[in-house]
Design a protein around this motif. Structure first.
Motif, PDB file in Angstrom:
ATOM      1  N   HIS A  67       0.828  -1.205   0.000  1.00 46.56           N
ATOM      2  CA  HIS A  67       0.000   0.000   0.000  1.00 46.56           C
ATOM      3  C   HIS A  67       0.867   1.261   0.000  1.00 46.56           C
ATOM      4  CE1 HIS A  67      -3.795   2.117   1.788  1.00 46.56           C
ATOM      5  NE2 HIS A  67      -3.126   2.898   0.969  1.00 46.56           N
ATOM      6  N   ASP A 159      -8.915   3.030  -3.326  1.00 46.58           N
ATOM      7  CA  ASP A 159      -8.301   3.672  -2.158  1.00 46.58           C
ATOM      8  C   ASP A 159      -8.311   5.195  -2.259  1.00 46.58           C
ATOM      9  OD1 ASP A 159      -7.037   3.806   0.330  1.00 46.58           O
ATOM     10  OD2 ASP A 159      -5.119   4.151  -0.644  1.00 46.58           O
ATOM     11  N   GLY A 160      -8.555   5.790  -1.117  1.00 49.33           N
ATOM     12  CA  GLY A 160      -8.838   7.215  -1.038  1.00 49.33           C
ATOM     13  C   GLY A 160     -10.320   7.384  -0.744  1.00 49.33           C
ATOM     14  N   HIS A 186     -10.786   0.684   1.240  1.00 48.64           N
ATOM     15  CA  HIS A 186     -10.565   1.838   2.118  1.00 48.64           C
ATOM     16  C   HIS A 186     -11.896   2.034   2.834  1.00 48.64           C
ATOM     17  CE1 HIS A 186      -9.371   6.211   2.842  1.00 48.64           C
ATOM     18  NE2 HIS A 186     -10.672   6.239   3.029  1.00 48.64           N
ATOM     19  N   GLN A 238      -7.970  -2.100   4.290  1.00 51.20           N
ATOM     20  CA  GLN A 238      -6.731  -1.331   4.373  1.00 51.20           C
ATOM     21  C   GLN A 238      -6.653  -0.541   5.686  1.00 51.20           C
ATOM     22  OE1 GLN A 238      -7.539   0.687   0.508  1.00 51.20           O
ATOM     23  NE2 GLN A 238      -5.603  -0.176  -0.141  1.00 51.20           N
ATOM     24  N   HIS A 239      -5.453  -0.164   6.023  1.00 56.17           N
ATOM     25  CA  HIS A 239      -5.141   0.757   7.132  1.00 56.17           C
ATOM     26  C   HIS A 239      -6.206   0.831   8.237  1.00 56.17           C
ATOM     27  CE1 HIS A 239      -7.663   3.248   4.626  1.00 56.17           C
ATOM     28  NE2 HIS A 239      -6.706   3.635   3.818  1.00 56.17           N
TER      29      HIS A 239
HETATM   30 ZN   LIG Z   1      -6.825   4.694   2.041  1.00 56.83          ZN
END
Ligand SMILES: [Zn+2]
Length: 457
Positions: A67, A159-160, A186, A238-239
């Protein structure tokens, strides 16, 4: 006939996450491949081989970051494929997977090929592309995922942004299942995080900043898991920032059973293990993150989840921004920080020094686990492992090397790192990709063992 380049590593603590071996020994690289590994013994090296004395440092597969944001095309003032992968190599990473939120977005086969072409010309570390799942990452029209997969996309993500529509999410998971690619979400329900700048709680209240509750992450995560129950795509969150998400992931993996648990995974990033929303005090934009930094409770829960194997992938979410952008007021500065060049030391600090996991497990989470998530072994034989005959992507780590993080010295084009000035231990001292030394700090730290001159790009 030319003599093939050879590297003879001696006295290394060799850690291989596949065989789970962790012993002192020697390793021989000839050309692009690992030719021999001798645990507790010696390899038969040719006389022209370059000898690298490891002095007990850890020799392991090259680190893999699933990532990162390389910002090219469209964000070259922040980072390029050349600078981002140099940053990766200096941080011990031989492979990175880049996110599609570039400009234009990586939502076509042509865009995937563009990045691959630029990487072939300019990259130090290997680059694999994570393609957008929807056109322009807008969430309302499927991207041509089959042709993107054919062009080389190793996984998909918007993502975002999270995919807001349940109907679209269902279709994306079905296509990912058919294409045998992971979907990386995300997790952010935008209606729950709307206007949010930092974690919901006393710090947000004190600073007068709009709150971003844990629910924004957890609600989308739970929805996706529910949708994926029947589809059974390879799903990756993610994250993760919320302690609640760690519990959701633990329960989901338990429900599907141990033989299927690997199909549902979650990722942590260093900042969510070391910083709380207190770091935003004084309207410090250097701590403005998406998802936001949360509380000590969340850190504790995320660490528990790493300790018990619930979270089994680590990443950096390397997100470069210019100094001017981060100098704006808190509300208008962009989210994100860079991480490639300090992630290893920060993980060692958060996880090894704190007794959460040991070095072999940390290395597994940074090599074999992301390689499996993205199916990389089908692209590069032996990647993420130490395999005789497999590719010689290697990282040499000095776990006792004390150093101070200096963002000014980073290879990255950007400087947005809230860990600037931190004293840490554990340093990547050499990075090798396919038998070629990309990065070498052993000359600087140990001149008596100066290595043969070489020319990293
Ligand atoms: Zn992200």
């Amino acid at each position: 006939m030319t003599t093939e380049r050879a590297l003879h590593f001696r006295g290394g603590r060799i850690i291989d996450p596949l065989t789970k071996r962790d012993e002192t020994g020697e390793l021989l690289v000839v050309g692009e491949c690992i030719q021999a590994i001798a645990y507790g013994g010696k390899v038969n090296a040719p006389s022209h081989a370059q000898v690298i004395d490891c002095g007990g440092a850890i020799l392991c597969p090259g680190l893999i970051d699933p990532h990162v944001h390389l910002r090219e095309p469209g964000g070259e003032a922040k980072e390029t494929i050349a600078t981002g992968t140099r940053s990766a190599a200096a941080g011990g990473f031989t492979t990175v997977c880049c996110m599609p939120n570039t400009n234009p977005c990586l939502d076509t086969a042509m865009a995937v090929r563009f990045v691959e072409g630029r990487a072939a010309d300019a990259a130090s570390a290997r680059v694999f592309v994570v393609g957008a799942a929807t056109v322009g990452r807008k969430g309302d029209q499927l991207a041509p995922m089959a042709s993107m997969a054919h062009a080389g996309a190793v996984a998909f993500s918007d993502d975002g942004d999270g995919i807001a529509s349940g109907g679209m999410m269902r279709r994306v998971l079905e296509v990912c299942k058919t294409l045998d690619r992971a979907f990386m979400q995300h997790c952010q329900d935008a209606s729950l995080s709307e206007g949010g700048l930092i974690n919901e709680g006393p710090v947000a209240t004190r600073l007068g900043l709009l709150p971003w509750p844990r629910d924004a992450e957890e609600v989308m995560f739970e929805r996706d898991l529910r949708l994926n129950t029947r589809i059974d795509a390879r799903y990756h969150a993610q994250h993760l920032s919320s302690g609640g998400s760690a519990r959701i992931l633990r329960e989901a993996r338990a429900r599907v059973g141990s033989d299927r648990a690997h199909r549902i995974s979650g990722e942590a990033a260093p900042h969510h293990l070391l910083l709380t929303c207190d770091a935003c005090d004084g309207y410090n934009t250097g701590a403005k993150m998406n998802p936001p930094l949360r509380t000590q409770w969340d850190i504790n829960e995320l660490k528990l989840a790493i300790a018990d194997g619930t979270i089994d992938v680590l990443a950096t979410d390397h997100a470069p921004h210019t100094i001017a952008e981060k100098a704006r007021d808190f509300a208008s500065a962009p989210f994100g920080i860079i991480g490639l060049e300090c992630a290893l030391a920060l993980y060692a600090k958060a996880l090894v020094e704190d007794g959460v996991i040991d070095w072999p497990r940390l290395i597994q989470l940074l090599t074999l686990a992301p390689a499996r998530l993205c199916g990389l072994a089908s692209r590069v034989d032996g990647i993420g492992t130490l395999t005789v005959g497999g590719v010689a992507d290697l990282t040499l780590i000095d776990p006792e090397n004390s150093w101070t993080i200096r963002a000014d010295a980073f290879q990255s084009k950007s400087r947005n790192c809230p860990f600037d000035g931190w004293n840490v231990r554990a340093k990547p001292v050499m990075t090798v990709r396919a038998g070629e030394i990309l990065f070498d700090a052993t000359c600087a730290t140990n001149p008596s063992q100066a290595l043969r001159a070489h020319a990293p790009r």
